[in-house]
Design a protein around this motif. Structure first.
Motif, short mmCIF file in Angstrom:
data_model
loop_
_atom_site.label_atom_id
_atom_site.label_comp_id
_atom_site.label_asym_id
_atom_site.label_seq_id
_atom_site.Cartn_x
_atom_site.Cartn_y
_atom_site.Cartn_z
N THR A 53 112.84 21.91 43.21
CA THR A 53 113.59 20.77 44.59
C THR A 53 114.54 21.01 44.61
O THR A 53 114.76 22.03 45.21
N GLN A 74 119.04 12.78 46.31
CA GLN A 74 117.76 11.42 45.79
C GLN A 74 116.98 11.06 47.52
O GLN A 74 116.90 11.98 48.71
N SER A 76 114.08 11.05 50.22
CA SER A 76 112.86 11.98 50.82
C SER A 76 113.18 13.46 50.72
O SER A 76 111.94 14.76 50.50
N ASN A 79 112.85 14.63 47.08
CA ASN A 79 111.70 15.04 46.12
C ASN A 79 110.13 15.46 47.91
O ASN A 79 109.64 15.83 47.99
N THR A 81 109.78 14.88 50.72
CA THR A 81 108.81 14.46 51.62
C THR A 81 109.21 14.16 52.40
O THR A 81 108.96 13.27 53.66
N HIS A 206 111.42 9.12 39.95
CA HIS A 206 110.77 9.67 40.53
C HIS A 206 111.29 11.13 41.27
O HIS A 206 109.66 11.20 41.63
N ILE A 207 111.78 11.73 40.87
CA ILE A 207 111.53 13.08 41.64
C ILE A 207 110.67 14.17 39.63
O ILE A 207 110.31 14.84 41.00
N GLY A 210 107.16 12.95 41.10
CA GLY A 210 106.41 13.41 42.43
C GLY A 210 106.18 14.51 42.04
O GLY A 210 105.44 15.52 42.55
N ARG A 211 107.04 15.68 41.52
CA ARG A 211 107.44 16.98 41.28
C ARG A 211 105.59 17.11 39.67
O ARG A 211 105.02 18.36 40.28
N LYS A 222 101.69 16.08 48.44
CA LYS A 222 103.16 15.94 49.48
C LYS A 222 102.68 16.36 50.02
O LYS A 222 103.56 15.80 51.28
N GLU A 256 104.40 7.09 50.10
CA GLU A 256 105.14 7.66 48.35
C GLU A 256 104.45 7.10 47.06
O GLU A 256 103.36 7.97 47.03
N TRP A 260 100.74 8.14 45.32
CA TRP A 260 101.74 8.78 43.80
C TRP A 260 100.31 8.04 42.71
O TRP A 260 100.43 8.53 41.68
#
Length: 330
Positions: A53, A74, A76, A79, A81, A206-207, A210-211, A222, A256, A260
């Motif tokens: 990341t 932190q 976008s 992440n 994105t 969130h990170i 999303g990962r 993504k 986003e 998810w």
């Protein structure tokens, strides 16, 4: 159709290596500024929270009063994105030694309090953490610093991007702990806006979520998020008021998070062998068919509601319907 395969392919691409370096620069410039307050990073390297990341992170301490802070990218960029190269890099600066707790209340079967964890309430500091951070940034960057309601912006130049520094405090939710274990909490951050109130967010979850989602969907999640965000920006810039208004009433994080909530199997079934033009068309149709589900969906952190207010739900449904029209007929 207006949107070709090559266009959607370009929209789906991640950040460049140059922007990767600028994320590191954003962390470094904030860390260097905080050294004027007596904090040290002990010459540690800036490393991502996860190896794959851009959520670069750095811990700092001040030995004179045992203060500890954590910095990390932190939003976008973290992440991966982001779709607009001119977007700000968001840097969280978290107070760790002073934190806000959440307990089960006295009306529950197993109530909790500070005494269960040997915590004590500390008096309010003469100067807020946000004021401290602002002074440190101003000492280093002068007139390039601008205070915002929830953050402190450092305007960029040829070396660095615009950076939004977000001073905040650690949030510890102990409501699921029944062993009085100090380390058994759901961690978030508490932001204290200048206009009052508090905001509790969960950027680290969130990170992580999303990962995991991206890996579990063979990296299609993504890509679809980037295309969706690009569509929102295109709609916002449209001369059609209906498209522009719909886009302005939702934000990128909301979209986003919406994607998810779509099950992993959908991405594997619809994105694995088909072209992106087909996949995105199917995504829009799927979202239109699932509008009733939006009310039970969560943010990408898996904790907060996606649509906590009726207006959030209305705006999101309107955006999806306007997106369908924009995508097919614009």
């Amino acid at each position: 159709m207006k949107f070709t395969e090559s266009m959607l392919m370009s929209y789906s691409q991640p950040l460049s290596a140059t922007e990767d370096g600028q994320c590191k620069n954003a962390i470094r410039m904030v860390a260097d500024a905080l050294k004027t307050l007596g904090f040290t990073d002990d010459n540690k390297d800036i490393t991502p929270l996860y190896s794959d990341t851009l959520a670069y992170s750095l811990k700092m301490r001040r030995s004179s009063d045992s203060r500890n802070i954590k910095l990390f990218v932190q939003g976008s960029y973290a992440n991966n994105t982001n779709v607009r190269t001119e977007s700000d890099v968001d840097v969280a600066v978290i107070q760790e030694e002073v934190f806000r707790t959440e307990y089960r209340s006295s009306g529950t079967l197993y109530p909790q309090s500070d005494s269960d964890y040997n915590f004590r309430t500390v008096p309010a500091a003469a100067k807020s953490f946000k004021d401290e951070v602002q002074e440190a940034l101003e000492e280093k960057f002068g007139s390039d610093v601008e205070r915002k309601n929830k953050s402190i912006k450092v305007h960029g130049n040829t070396y660095r991007k615009d950076a939004d520094t977000v001073p905040c405090r650690r949030y510890r939710d102990y409501r699921q702990d029944f062993m009085h274990d100090v380390s058994n909490f759901i961690g978030g951050v508490v932001i204290y806006p200048d206009d009052g109130g508090i905001i509790i967010n969960y950027p680290e979850q969130h990170i992580a979520n999303g990962r995991k989602k991206n890996i579990d969907t063979n990296y299609h999640y993504k890509k679809m998020v980037r295309i969706m965000k690009k569509m929102r920006y295109l709609m916002e810039d449209s001369c059609c008021i209906a498209y522009s208004s719909a886009a302005k009433n939702v934000n990128s994080f909301m979209l986003e998070s919406l994607l998810w909530n779509i099950e992993d199997s959908w991405y594997l079934d619809n994105c694995g062998t088909y072209r992106k033009v087909f996949a995105f068309s199917q995504l829009i149709a799927t979202l239109q068919n699932r509008e009733n589900d939006f009310l039970r969906y969560k943010e990408a952190n898996g904790i907060k509601e996606l649509c906590p207010k009726p207006s959030d739900y209305t705006n999101l449904c309107n955006f999806i319907n306007q997106l369908a029209s924009f995508y097919e007929y614009e």
